[in-house]
Structure formats: structure tokens, C-alpha cells
Design a protein around this motif. Structure first.
Motif, PDB file in Angstrom:
ATOM      1  N   ASP A  26       0.832  -1.205   0.000  1.00  0.00           N
ATOM      2  CA  ASP A  26       0.000   0.000   0.000  1.00  0.00           C
ATOM      3  C   ASP A  26       0.865   1.253   0.000  1.00  0.00           C
ATOM      4  O   ASP A  26       0.535   2.257  -0.650  1.00  0.00           O
ATOM      5  CB  ASP A  26      -0.914   0.029   1.232  1.00  0.00           C
ATOM      6  N   ALA A  27       1.990   1.210   0.722  1.00  0.00           N
ATOM      7  CA  ALA A  27       2.899   2.356   0.761  1.00  0.00           C
ATOM      8  C   ALA A  27       3.473   2.638  -0.626  1.00  0.00           C
ATOM      9  O   ALA A  27       3.634   3.795  -1.021  1.00  0.00           O
ATOM     10  CB  ALA A  27       4.022   2.103   1.756  1.00  0.00           C
ATOM     11  N   VAL A  28       3.784   1.580  -1.377  1.00  0.00           N
ATOM     12  CA  VAL A  28       4.286   1.771  -2.736  1.00  0.00           C
ATOM     13  C   VAL A  28       3.233   2.451  -3.601  1.00  0.00           C
ATOM     14  O   VAL A  28       3.537   3.358  -4.386  1.00  0.00           O
ATOM     15  CB  VAL A  28       4.716   0.415  -3.341  1.00  0.00           C
ATOM     16  N   GLU A  29       1.977   2.027  -3.470  1.00  0.00           N
ATOM     17  CA  GLU A  29       0.916   2.683  -4.240  1.00  0.00           C
ATOM     18  C   GLU A  29       0.795   4.155  -3.843  1.00  0.00           C
ATOM     19  O   GLU A  29       0.563   5.023  -4.691  1.00  0.00           O
ATOM     20  CB  GLU A  29      -0.422   1.969  -4.015  1.00  0.00           C
ATOM     21  N   HIS A  30       0.963   4.446  -2.558  1.00  0.00           N
ATOM     22  CA  HIS A  30       0.943   5.833  -2.084  1.00  0.00           C
ATOM     23  C   HIS A  30       2.037   6.657  -2.774  1.00  0.00           C
ATOM     24  O   HIS A  30       1.797   7.775  -3.225  1.00  0.00           O
ATOM     25  CB  HIS A  30       1.148   5.854  -0.569  1.00  0.00           C
ATOM     26  N   VAL A  31       3.241   6.084  -2.874  1.00  0.00           N
ATOM     27  CA  VAL A  31       4.349   6.796  -3.506  1.00  0.00           C
ATOM     28  C   VAL A  31       4.081   6.998  -4.995  1.00  0.00           C
ATOM     29  O   VAL A  31       4.437   8.039  -5.565  1.00  0.00           O
ATOM     30  CB  VAL A  31       5.667   6.043  -3.274  1.00  0.00           C
ATOM     31  N   LEU A  32       3.440   6.041  -5.630  1.00  0.00           N
ATOM     32  CA  LEU A  32       3.111   6.192  -7.050  1.00  0.00           C
ATOM     33  C   LEU A  32       2.103   7.320  -7.271  1.00  0.00           C
ATOM     34  O   LEU A  32       2.066   7.927  -8.341  1.00  0.00           O
ATOM     35  CB  LEU A  32       2.580   4.867  -7.607  1.00  0.00           C
ATOM     36  N   TRP A  33       1.293   7.609  -6.278  1.00  0.00           N
ATOM     37  CA  TRP A  33       0.437   8.800  -6.332  1.00  0.00           C
ATOM     38  C   TRP A  33       1.236  10.065  -6.038  1.00  0.00           C
ATOM     39  O   TRP A  33       1.093  11.086  -6.698  1.00  0.00           O
ATOM     40  CB  TRP A  33      -0.683   8.694  -5.276  1.00  0.00           C
ATOM     41  N   ARG A  34       2.081   9.992  -5.049  1.00  0.00           N
ATOM     42  CA  ARG A  34       2.682  11.197  -4.471  1.00  0.00           C
ATOM     43  C   ARG A  34       4.002  11.599  -5.135  1.00  0.00           C
ATOM     44  O   ARG A  34       4.292  12.786  -5.268  1.00  0.00           O
ATOM     45  CB  ARG A  34       2.907  10.932  -2.975  1.00  0.00           C
ATOM     46  N   ASP A  35       4.804  10.631  -5.551  1.00  0.00           N
ATOM     47  CA  ASP A  35       6.124  10.951  -6.087  1.00  0.00           C
ATOM     48  C   ASP A  35       6.572   9.878  -7.077  1.00  0.00           C
ATOM     49  O   ASP A  35       7.564   9.188  -6.862  1.00  0.00           O
ATOM     50  CB  ASP A  35       7.136  11.061  -4.942  1.00  0.00           C
ATOM     51  N   PRO A  36       5.841   9.715  -8.198  1.00  0.00           N
ATOM     52  CA  PRO A  36       6.172   8.646  -9.144  1.00  0.00           C
ATOM     53  C   PRO A  36       7.502   8.908  -9.833  1.00  0.00           C
ATOM     54  O   PRO A  36       7.939  10.058  -9.963  1.00  0.00           O
ATOM     55  CB  PRO A  36       5.010   8.696 -10.143  1.00  0.00           C
ATOM     56  N   PRO A  37       8.162   7.853 -10.307  1.00  0.00           N
ATOM     57  CA  PRO A  37       9.479   8.033 -10.928  1.00  0.00           C
ATOM     58  C   PRO A  37       9.432   8.710 -12.292  1.00  0.00           C
ATOM     59  O   PRO A  37      10.382   9.397 -12.667  1.00  0.00           O
ATOM     60  CB  PRO A  37      10.024   6.607 -11.035  1.00  0.00           C
ATOM     61  N   LEU A  38       8.358   8.525 -13.058  1.00  0.00           N
ATOM     62  CA  LEU A  38       8.256   9.158 -14.365  1.00  0.00           C
ATOM     63  C   LEU A  38       7.364  10.385 -14.270  1.00  0.00           C
ATOM     64  O   LEU A  38       6.215  10.303 -13.820  1.00  0.00           O
ATOM     65  CB  LEU A  38       7.692   8.179 -15.404  1.00  0.00           C
ATOM     66  N   ILE A  39       7.878  11.537 -14.712  1.00  0.00           N
ATOM     67  CA  ILE A  39       7.121  12.786 -14.600  1.00  0.00           C
ATOM     68  C   ILE A  39       6.811  13.407 -15.953  1.00  0.00           C
ATOM     69  O   ILE A  39       6.009  14.335 -16.027  1.00  0.00           O
ATOM     70  CB  ILE A  39       7.886  13.814 -13.741  1.00  0.00           C
ATOM     71  N   GLY A  40       7.427  12.913 -17.032  1.00  0.00           N
ATOM     72  CA  GLY A  40       7.180  13.493 -18.347  1.00  0.00           C
ATOM     73  C   GLY A  40       7.458  12.489 -19.453  1.00  0.00           C
ATOM     74  O   GLY A  40       8.102  12.822 -20.451  1.00  0.00           O
TER      75      GLY A  40
END
Length: 446
Positions: free
Chosen positions: A271-285
Motif C-alpha cells: 500500500d505504501a508503494v501505491e501511495h508513492v506512485l500517487w505522491r512521487d512517481p518516478p516518471l514525470i514526463g
């Protein structure tokens, strides 16, 4: 905008220090689609709105993934040595294909991935994670980005695709340079050299690996198509997954409330990983698509045909997660984020990436009591990539521990490695260089 900064500039360090401020400023001025400068002289657009990304990714009649439609590149307005070309120029793989061609290539990818023994790969991932921690756990300090997060997915991809250790570390070094838009032409040449050698070896000695299965698939992929799919898939499975582990550990180490949720058992690591994918994902563009005709924008402007449109997953996810109807989106196992794409081009290996990240994070938290940052949060630095957001390093300290195995498989050695791309016609890295030499290179050069 009419002020002195009319573009989002994701290649600049100041953008990565506070991207939300840039997103909000540009969104206020332009709406859901904002003009961007990908590097000096290379123009594009960045979609910063969740609903717009979903709608446009599903509109395959209006938007194409074929980079040969890029108008500025066709008209000679983009330099041949532009750093972004390694990530943006057309390749004959599924990421850049449309329609029937996309369906043919995607079937080869999904069928080949479907043959992976998921339980065996999960077990192997756990063993590698334990072994990597064994390599530094007695020291009480480490850079867990370079010594762990970047190595774990690399070793798993080596296993899945039949790469040897030497090929894997050459590949990831070149890939990192290409994602950072640094000497892109040279980095791309190194990637293709590595993968060509793997394909040649697999032609002679096929194995139980995705490379061999792609080559044997009924879709009839050419060697060039196999090569470009390996560049895509191995790249997508290593660098972004490493950044996901690093971004997650940064939040865990700098946000006490978030860490308490995990340590208190109120939030599982997955669940924490899913949170990070919402909050600070590795791909931004990334990835990029191109309108086949002019598109009217909500602010009254026009998106010209052939303009590169970068999918701003970071901006879109953060905006949605912060909305009143989704304020808890990142705190549960909600997988409605866009971090693995949407529509026909949604990533077919998202479960694999999530498994690697979850295993990696769980192992660190379990094995290293007292894990904490070795620097202040303000001292952490971000890589200046127009496509991704990840730290340059993540130094930590912890209570020294004994290894769980009799001997750690990778030890620090005096061997050094300046670079795997020291000249355009490099030979292979000598086999005597250990993985620790590779890690030392990252510490010095990144």
C-alpha cells in the motif's frame, strides 16, 4: 504566461527541487496542458491534468505514439546531438507503435511475459535483496540508492532476460545517462551494443528467458525489433523501479507520520508503494505522444499537430490525490494512479515492478534497525532529467548487523571503474571487475 518564464523547464535543478510549485503556477496560467522546454531549444507540451491524460491516451484517432510525426525534428529544428533524442526518437518497438502494429508487438510482449514463473522470480528477488543488504549491513552506513535500489531490479531483469552481470551493469549505466539526456547518442550506441551481443548469444543458445521467447514468438519480430524491445523493457524495468524504491525510502525517512503508519501495521508496504506512485512517481514526463491534427486547448490556444506531448504523471497524480474526493487515494491500495500509463499503452509489467519495489523496501525496513538519513532532507539532491524524478544518492546510517549468509556475495573491492562508456568503441568490461566496482563508479560519477 506573460512573465519571464513562459515554459515549464523540467531539465533544470530548480524544477526538481519543487515541481509542485511549477505545476501549480503553469496550471494557473495555461490550464491542463502547459508549454515546456525539454532542454534549451527543444519545445514540447506537458499534460498536468489527470482527466486530460486519460482522455488523450484513449483517443488513438487524435494522438499517435509514432515519434516520426515530431514536426520540429522533421523540419531540422532539433539538433542531431540533442540530449532528449535517446528517449524520444522513433524506435521499432511497442512504445512507438499505433494500431495493428502496436497490437502485433504488444502481443509478443505480453505472451512472453506470461511465460515467466512469477513465484520463482519473486523468490529470486527476495534472495537478491537479502544478499545485497548482507554486502553492507556490518558497516552501519550505505548509500541505499546506488548500493541497493539500482542493483536489485537490475539483477532481476538480468535473470528474466538472460543477461549476464557484465551486460546488465553496462546497460544500466548507459540507460541512466540517456534518461538524464547526457551524451544521448553515445549512451544509445552502448545500449544497442550490449543488447546486440545478448541477442547474438541467444540465437546460438536460446534459453528459458524473455529474450529467447520474443525471438521465437509467432509475431515474427526482426532482430532489430527484438533489440529495441529489450532496450525498452529492460530499461523500463530497471531505472524507474530503482527510482520508485529510492523515492519511497526518501518519504519513509523524511515523513515520520508515513513511517509510523508502516511500522505500526496500519499500512502495508505494498500500500505504501501505491501511495508513492500517487505522491512521487518516478516518471514525470514520459512517454510522449503527438497530435495528428491541431487540437484546441481549454484556454483557447492550439496544440499544433506534430508537437511532442509529455504525459505528466507526477503532476496529474498529485493533483488528483490532493482533491477532496481523493484525499485518501495515496494512503490505500488505490491503483487508479496513472504511473503505469493508461489506455492501449498501459505497462504490461506493472505487477513485476511493484513486486520488486515492495520486496526491496520490506527487506530494508526489516534488516536495518534504526535506519535514518545520514544527511538532512534539505541536503538531498535530485537528478535533472526532463523525463523522471529521482535522487542522485540516498545516504543512510543504521545499527550494524551481521550478514544472514556466511559470506556476502558482493564485497567492496579496490577495483575501480571510471565508466562503461569511456570510448565509442569500448570493448566489454573485464570480467574481473566486481559489482562493487560498479557501485563505486555510481558513487563517484552520478
Amino acid at each position: 504566461m506573460t512573465d519571464a518564464c513562459p515554459y515549464a523547464e523540467p531539465y533544470k535543478p530548480e524544477f526538481h527541487r519543487d515541481p509542485d510549485r511549477v505545476y501549480q503556477r503553469m496550471r494557473d496560467s495555461h490550464g491542463p496542458v502547459v508549454p515546456a522546454m525539454l532542454e534549451p531549444g527543444v519545445r514540447g507540451w506537458l499534460v498536468v491534468d489527470y482527466a486530460t491524460i486519460i482522455a488523450w491516451c484513449r483517443d488513438t484517432a487524435t494522438f499517435s505514439r509514432d515519434a516520426r510525426r515530431w514536426s520540429d525534428w522533421r523540419e531540422g529544428l532539433v539538433s542531431e546531438d540533442a540530449g532528449v533524442l535517446g528517449m524520444m526518437e522513433h524506435r521499432p518497438n511497442v512504445l512507438f507503435a499505433d494500431g495493428a502494429e502496436h497490437r502485433r508487438l504488444r502481443r509478443a510482449v505480453t505472451d512472453s511475459f506470461g511465460r515467466i514463473d512469477s513465484a520463482e522470480i519473486a523468490s529470486y528477488t527476495a534472495r537478491v535483496a537479502e544478499s545485497l543488504v548482507d554486502g553492507f549491513c556490518q558497516l552501519g552506513e550505505a548509500d541505499i540508492l546506488d548500493e541497493y535500489a539500482r542493483v536489485l531490479p537490475l539483477m532481476v531483469m538480468n535473470r528474466i532476460f538472460g543477461f549476464d552481470e557484465e551486460s546488465g551493469r553496462r546497460f544500466i549505466t548507459a540507460l541512466a545517462a540517456m534518461m538524464d539526456a547526457e551524451d544521448s547518442e553515445r549512451a544509445n550506441a552502448e545500449l544497442e551494443r550490449v543488447v546486440s551481443a545478448v541477442i547474438a548469444r541467444k540465437r546460438k543458445e536460446p534459453g528459458e528467458d524473455v529474450t529467447s521467447w520474443l525471438m521465437d514468438h509467432r509475431a515474427g519480430l526482426s532482430d532489430e525489433e527484438v533489440l529495441q524491445h529489450l532496450v525498452l523493457i529492460v530499461g523500463a524495468g530497471t531505472e524507474p523501479t530503482a527510482s520508485l524504491i529510492g523515492n519511497a525510502m526518501r518519504i519513509i525517512l523524511t515523513d515520520p507520520a508515513f513511517r509510523d503508519e508502516i511500522s505500526g501495521g496500519r499500512m502495508g508496504v505494498e500500500d505504501a508503494v501505491e501511495h508513492v506512485l500517487w505522491r512521487d512517481p518516478p516518471l514525470i514526463g514520459y512517454p510522449v505522444m503527438y497530435p495528428v491534427t491541431d487540437v484546441s486547448l481549454p484556454n483557447g490556444g492550439t496544440l499544433p499537430a506534430g508537437s511532442p506531448v509529455l504525459l505528466g504523471y507526477g503532476a496529474a497524480n498529485r493533483a488528483m490525490a490532493g482533491a477532496s474526493t481523493q484525499e485518501e487515494a495515496g494512503a490505500t491500495a488505490n491503483r487508479a494512479h496513472l504511473s503505469f500509463g493508461v489506455g492501449p499503452h498501459r505497462c504490461p509489467a506493472q505487477d513485476l515492478a511493484t513486486m520488486i519495489a515492495t520486496t526491496g523496501i520490506s527487506t530494508l525496513l526489516r534488516r536495518l534497525p534504526g535506519l535514518r538519513l545520514a544527511v538532512t532532507a534539505d541536503e538531498l539532491e535530485w537528478r535533472s532529467s526532463p523525463f523522471s524524478r529521482s535522487l542522485t544518492r540516498l545516504p543512510v546510517t543504521f545499527t550494524p548487523q551481521n550478514p544472514t549468509q556466511e559470506e556476502a556475495p558482493w564485497k567492496q573491492s579496490p577495483s575501480s571503474l571510471e565508466t562503461s562508456m569511456s570510448s565509442p568503441d569500448d570493448s566489454a568490461i573485464p570480467a574481473r571487475w566486481s559489482l562493487s566496482g560498479f557501485l563505486a563508479m555510481f558513487r563517484r560519477g552520478r
